[in-house]
Design a protein around this motif. Structure first.
Motif, short mmCIF file in Angstrom:
data_model
loop_
_atom_site.label_atom_id
_atom_site.label_comp_id
_atom_site.label_asym_id
_atom_site.label_seq_id
_atom_site.Cartn_x
_atom_site.Cartn_y
_atom_site.Cartn_z
N HIS A 1 96.17 6.99 17.57
CA HIS A 1 96.57 7.13 16.17
C HIS A 1 96.10 8.40 15.48
CE1 HIS A 1 96.86 2.53 16.25
NE2 HIS A 1 98.07 3.02 16.32
N ALA A 2 95.20 9.17 16.09
CA ALA A 2 94.56 10.29 15.39
C ALA A 2 95.58 11.29 14.84
CB ALA A 2 93.57 10.99 16.32
N ALA A 3 96.53 11.74 15.64
CA ALA A 3 97.52 12.72 15.18
C ALA A 3 98.42 12.13 14.10
CB ALA A 3 98.36 13.22 16.36
N ARG B 1 98.99 13.40 10.22
CA ARG B 1 100.31 13.68 9.62
C ARG B 1 100.52 12.86 8.34
NH1 ARG B 1 102.09 13.34 15.28
NH2 ARG B 1 102.36 15.46 16.02
N LEU B 2 100.08 11.61 8.37
CA LEU B 2 100.22 10.77 7.17
C LEU B 2 99.38 11.31 6.01
CD1 LEU B 2 100.27 7.26 8.83
CD2 LEU B 2 102.00 8.15 7.25
N HIS C 1 113.91 5.96 9.69
CA HIS C 1 114.31 7.02 10.61
C HIS C 1 113.62 8.34 10.24
CE1 HIS C 1 116.78 9.55 13.18
NE2 HIS C 1 116.98 10.32 12.12
N ASP C 2 113.63 8.68 8.96
CA ASP C 2 113.01 9.92 8.50
C ASP C 2 111.50 9.93 8.78
OD1 ASP C 2 115.52 10.69 7.64
OD2 ASP C 2 115.09 10.39 5.51
N LEU C 3 110.85 8.79 8.60
CA LEU C 3 109.41 8.72 8.87
C LEU C 3 109.11 8.84 10.36
CD1 LEU C 3 107.90 6.13 6.40
CD2 LEU C 3 107.15 8.47 6.79
N VAL C 4 109.94 8.26 11.20
CA VAL C 4 109.76 8.43 12.65
C VAL C 4 109.75 9.92 12.99
CG1 VAL C 4 110.89 8.13 14.90
CG2 VAL C 4 110.66 6.18 13.35
N GLN C 5 110.67 10.66 12.40
CA GLN C 5 110.75 12.10 12.65
C GLN C 5 109.53 12.82 12.06
OE1 GLN C 5 113.23 13.21 14.66
NE2 GLN C 5 113.81 11.06 14.72
N ALA C 6 109.19 12.53 10.80
CA ALA C 6 108.10 13.22 10.11
C ALA C 6 106.74 12.98 10.78
CB ALA C 6 108.04 12.77 8.65
N LEU C 7 106.58 11.82 11.40
CA LEU C 7 105.31 11.48 12.03
C LEU C 7 105.26 11.89 13.50
CD1 LEU C 7 104.68 7.98 10.43
CD2 LEU C 7 103.75 10.22 9.75
N GLY C 8 106.32 12.57 13.98
CA GLY C 8 106.35 13.04 15.35
C GLY C 8 106.48 11.92 16.37
N LEU C 9 107.19 10.85 15.99
CA LEU C 9 107.30 9.67 16.86
C LEU C 9 108.65 9.53 17.55
CD1 LEU C 9 105.52 7.17 14.46
CD2 LEU C 9 104.56 8.28 16.50
#
Length: 179
Positions: free
Chosen positions: A22-24, A28-29, A154-162
């Motif tokens: 979870h560190a990365a 990002r959050l 969907h946007d959060l998946v992208q923003a969090l690098g997931l």
């Protein structure tokens, strides 16, 4: 969400992703404008046998117990979940009755780091015997319809690098294969 005397009936759009740690994601959050760190929770969910959906009694350190029933498809993509939450002042007594009447299916223990971003709850879960996961739950409400919730998740998946994280269809209880 519909709220009445300690009862919440609601819908959300959710996805669960398996991650290495979870560190990365926390970094990002914390850098994401509008994201709010709601702290770390220690939770225990006791699941009971039920003819439809899933029923669990959740205890969280420092909070009232909650009886939660939810129903959602088991698929790895963004999915809509319907749920009802009832707070209870005596989780032990309720759990004993449910165990006697329905039978205990098993339990899940987790450390959950909770973040909020607009109408999305972001759960960074460390689940005993399973590893690390991220759950995104975009809550449908007057300002957020299902399409908006899907877009937010969907946007959060992208923003969090997931985007390359492994999606998981099953509930933690099913992953533990406790029957």
């Amino acid at each position: 969400p519909v709220r009445a005397a300690g009862v919440v009936m609601a819908r959300n759009v959710e996805i669960k992703l398996r991650v290495g740690g979870h560190a990365a994601i926390v970094a990002r959050l914390r850098a994401l404008p509008g994201a709010r760190d709601a702290g770390v929770l220690r939770q225990r969910d006791v699941f009971f046998h039920t003819p439809c959906g899933r029923l669990k009694l959740r205890t969280t350190t420092g909070r009232p117990a909650q009886l939660i029933h939810y129903d959602r498809p088991d698929n790895p993509t963004l999915r809509t979940s319907e749920y009802t939450i009832v707070e209870t002042p005596d989780g032990d007594a309720l759990g004993a009755v449910l165990d006697q009447v329905l039978g205990r299916r098993g339990e899940v223990r987790r450390r959950r780091h909770l973040f909020q971003f607009d109408n999305v709850r972001i759960h960074l879960d460390e689940v005993g015997h399973l590893g690390h996961f991220v759950e995104l739950e975009a809550v449908l409400d007057a300002a957020h319809d299902e399409q908006a919730c899907r877009q937010s998740a969907h946007d959060l998946v992208q923003a969090l690098g997931l985007a390359d994280a492994i999606p998981e269809a099953r509930a933690y209880i099913d992953m533990l294969e406790i029957r």
